[in-house]
Design a protein around this motif. Sequence first.
Motif, PDB file in Angstrom:
ATOM      1  N   TYR A 197      19.003  -8.171  22.858  1.00 10.53           N
ATOM      2  CA  TYR A 197      17.621  -8.628  23.056  1.00 10.53           C
ATOM      3  C   TYR A 197      16.676  -7.523  22.611  1.00 10.53           C
ATOM      4  CZ  TYR A 197      13.355  -9.801  25.679  1.00 10.53           C
ATOM      5  OH  TYR A 197      12.053 -10.068  26.043  1.00 10.53           O
ATOM      6  N   THR A 198      15.668  -7.897  21.814  1.00  9.91           N
ATOM      7  CA  THR A 198      14.772  -6.895  21.239  1.00  9.91           C
ATOM      8  C   THR A 198      13.636  -6.466  22.157  1.00  9.91           C
ATOM      9  OG1 THR A 198      13.307  -8.561  20.265  1.00  9.91           O
ATOM     10  CG2 THR A 198      15.175  -7.805  18.922  1.00  9.91           C
ATOM     11  N   GLY A 199      13.320  -7.250  23.238  1.00  3.84           N
ATOM     12  CA  GLY A 199      11.993  -7.070  23.818  1.00  3.84           C
ATOM     13  C   GLY A 199      10.976  -7.401  22.738  1.00  3.84           C
ATOM     14  N   ASP A 200       9.856  -6.675  22.691  1.00  4.43           N
ATOM     15  CA  ASP A 200       8.888  -6.811  21.599  1.00  4.43           C
ATOM     16  C   ASP A 200       9.053  -5.604  20.689  1.00  4.43           C
ATOM     17  OD1 ASP A 200       8.004  -9.049  22.877  1.00  4.43           O
ATOM     18  OD2 ASP A 200       6.066  -8.226  23.475  1.00  4.43           O
ATOM     19  N   SER A 201       9.153  -5.841  19.379  1.00  9.15           N
ATOM     20  CA  SER A 201       9.512  -4.730  18.511  1.00  9.15           C
ATOM     21  C   SER A 201       9.161  -5.004  17.067  1.00  9.15           C
ATOM     22  CB  SER A 201      11.017  -4.460  18.615  1.00  9.15           C
ATOM     23  OG  SER A 201      11.465  -3.648  17.564  1.00  9.15           O
ATOM     24  N   GLY A 202       8.667  -3.979  16.400  1.00  8.07           N
ATOM     25  CA  GLY A 202       8.583  -4.027  14.958  1.00  8.07           C
ATOM     26  C   GLY A 202       9.953  -3.807  14.341  1.00  8.07           C
ATOM     27  N   PRO A 203      10.066  -3.995  13.036  1.00 12.16           N
ATOM     28  CA  PRO A 203      11.347  -3.760  12.360  1.00 12.16           C
ATOM     29  C   PRO A 203      11.774  -2.302  12.522  1.00 12.16           C
ATOM     30  CG  PRO A 203       9.809  -4.934  10.927  1.00 12.16           C
ATOM     31  CD  PRO A 203       9.020  -4.469  12.106  1.00 12.16           C
ATOM     32  N   SER A 204      13.079  -2.095  12.639  1.00 16.24           N
ATOM     33  CA  SER A 204      13.578  -0.737  12.859  1.00 16.24           C
ATOM     34  C   SER A 204      15.060  -0.657  12.557  1.00 16.24           C
ATOM     35  CB  SER A 204      13.332  -0.308  14.312  1.00 16.24           C
ATOM     36  OG  SER A 204      13.975   0.908  14.602  1.00 16.24           O
ATOM     37  N   PRO A 205      15.502   0.397  11.866  1.00 17.16           N
ATOM     38  CA  PRO A 205      16.947   0.605  11.698  1.00 17.16           C
ATOM     39  C   PRO A 205      17.669   0.743  13.032  1.00 17.16           C
ATOM     40  CG  PRO A 205      15.708   2.005  10.189  1.00 17.16           C
ATOM     41  CD  PRO A 205      14.709   1.406  11.134  1.00 17.16           C
ATOM     42  N   ALA A 206      16.963   1.197  14.067  1.00 16.20           N
ATOM     43  CA  ALA A 206      17.592   1.322  15.384  1.00 16.20           C
ATOM     44  C   ALA A 206      18.033  -0.041  15.914  1.00 16.20           C
ATOM     45  CB  ALA A 206      16.630   1.982  16.370  1.00 16.20           C
ATOM     46  N   LEU A 207      17.310  -1.107  15.554  1.00 18.32           N
ATOM     47  CA  LEU A 207      17.722  -2.446  15.966  1.00 18.32           C
ATOM     48  C   LEU A 207      19.011  -2.850  15.263  1.00 18.32           C
ATOM     49  CD1 LEU A 207      17.460  -5.154  17.354  1.00 18.32           C
ATOM     50  CD2 LEU A 207      15.866  -5.858  15.543  1.00 18.32           C
ATOM     51  N   LEU A 212       4.765  -3.004  14.788  1.00 14.83           N
ATOM     52  CA  LEU A 212       4.931  -3.047  16.237  1.00 14.83           C
ATOM     53  C   LEU A 212       5.363  -4.426  16.738  1.00 14.83           C
ATOM     54  CD1 LEU A 212       1.733  -0.996  17.129  1.00 14.83           C
ATOM     55  CD2 LEU A 212       4.097  -0.161  16.995  1.00 14.83           C
ATOM     56  N   LEU A 213       5.200  -5.445  15.898  1.00 13.96           N
ATOM     57  CA  LEU A 213       5.719  -6.789  16.146  1.00 13.96           C
ATOM     58  C   LEU A 213       6.390  -7.260  14.857  1.00 13.96           C
ATOM     59  CD1 LEU A 213       2.727  -8.472  18.058  1.00 13.96           C
ATOM     60  CD2 LEU A 213       4.902  -7.719  19.053  1.00 13.96           C
ATOM     61  N   SER A 214       7.025  -8.423  14.902  1.00 19.40           N
ATOM     62  CA  SER A 214       7.777  -8.887  13.738  1.00 19.40           C
ATOM     63  C   SER A 214       7.478 -10.349  13.420  1.00 19.40           C
ATOM     64  CB  SER A 214       9.276  -8.713  13.974  1.00 19.40           C
ATOM     65  OG  SER A 214       9.625  -7.351  14.030  1.00 19.40           O
ATOM     66  N   THR A 215       7.829 -10.738  12.203  1.00 21.88           N
ATOM     67  CA  THR A 215       7.742 -12.126  11.771  1.00 21.88           C
ATOM     68  C   THR A 215       9.127 -12.768  11.835  1.00 21.88           C
ATOM     69  OG1 THR A 215       8.202 -11.680   9.448  1.00 21.88           O
ATOM     70  CG2 THR A 215       5.897 -11.521  10.166  1.00 21.88           C
ATOM     71  N   ALA A 216       9.135 -14.073  11.727  1.00 22.48           N
ATOM     72  CA  ALA A 216      10.410 -14.798  11.744  1.00 22.48           C
ATOM     73  C   ALA A 216      11.275 -14.410  10.551  1.00 22.48           C
ATOM     74  CB  ALA A 216      10.139 -16.302  11.747  1.00 22.48           C
ATOM     75  N   GLY A 217      10.655 -14.238   9.387  1.00 26.33           N
ATOM     76  CA  GLY A 217      11.426 -13.840   8.215  1.00 26.33           C
ATOM     77  C   GLY A 217      12.051 -12.465   8.381  1.00 26.33           C
TER      78      GLY A 217
END
Length: 252
Positions: free
Chosen positions: A153-163, A190-195
């Motif tokens: 589960y990401t919580g709220d997150s921008g894109p990141s290699p850590a994910l 800080l947030l992400s899109t569906a794509g």
Amino acid sequence: MRLTILGGDGGWPRPGGACSGYLVEHEGYSVLLDPGPGTFPRLTTLLPAAALDAVLVSHGHPDHVLDLNPLLRARAFADPGPPPLPVHAPEAALAPVLALDRAGVLDQAVYVRELLPGREVTLGPVTVRAAELPHTWLNLGLRISAAGATLVYTGDSGPSPALHELARNADVLLAEASHVDEVPPAMAGLLSTAGQRGDDAREAGVGRLVLTHLLPGEDASEARDRAAARFAGPVDVARPGLVVEVGAGRPQ
């Protein structure tokens, strides 16, 4: 391991909806991820408040924690009351919601434990590992494992290699996708899109992607299509009542 969606709205609940809240169950043990507004009444249609075993909180924004208050009130005012509920959260994430009641009211209902990046926590038959992911507040992505099944589960997150590292080969990725096509400049990174979440799921090699935290006004069907164009596995959009059997086998 079973995942049940209690709510998946981002920011505030849509009419009849609920914000982030996800029930994870395995071998009779129950963990609530992110008690967002509107999720407590849905939780209690599935199990009594006193029967919940633990809570995990990704970060302290109100759309992820507000229903911790009625959950703890239901336990604090029960007679006889259940044992204190272990609530694992990043440092300071719970202070505002715990301050909603006068001092001492909830003391016997909650046992707060700090959730730290890189540490592994054992909750009954479930193990949890956290990793910091980019957001406006300290936000922890969570890797939850039991009997060979893994949910991230990401919580709220921008894109990141850590994910990608956290989610590597997970059975299910439950991922914030606040926007269908474009994150506003003020929240870029800080947030992400569906794509983007489709890209994350493909890069991490997960089995299934579940999009969540779409902001009111964003179209769920379009979000699914954007993610599915970039990830070949099954894609769902979180909605109250959706049940996902984690580790039930990957599609061939």
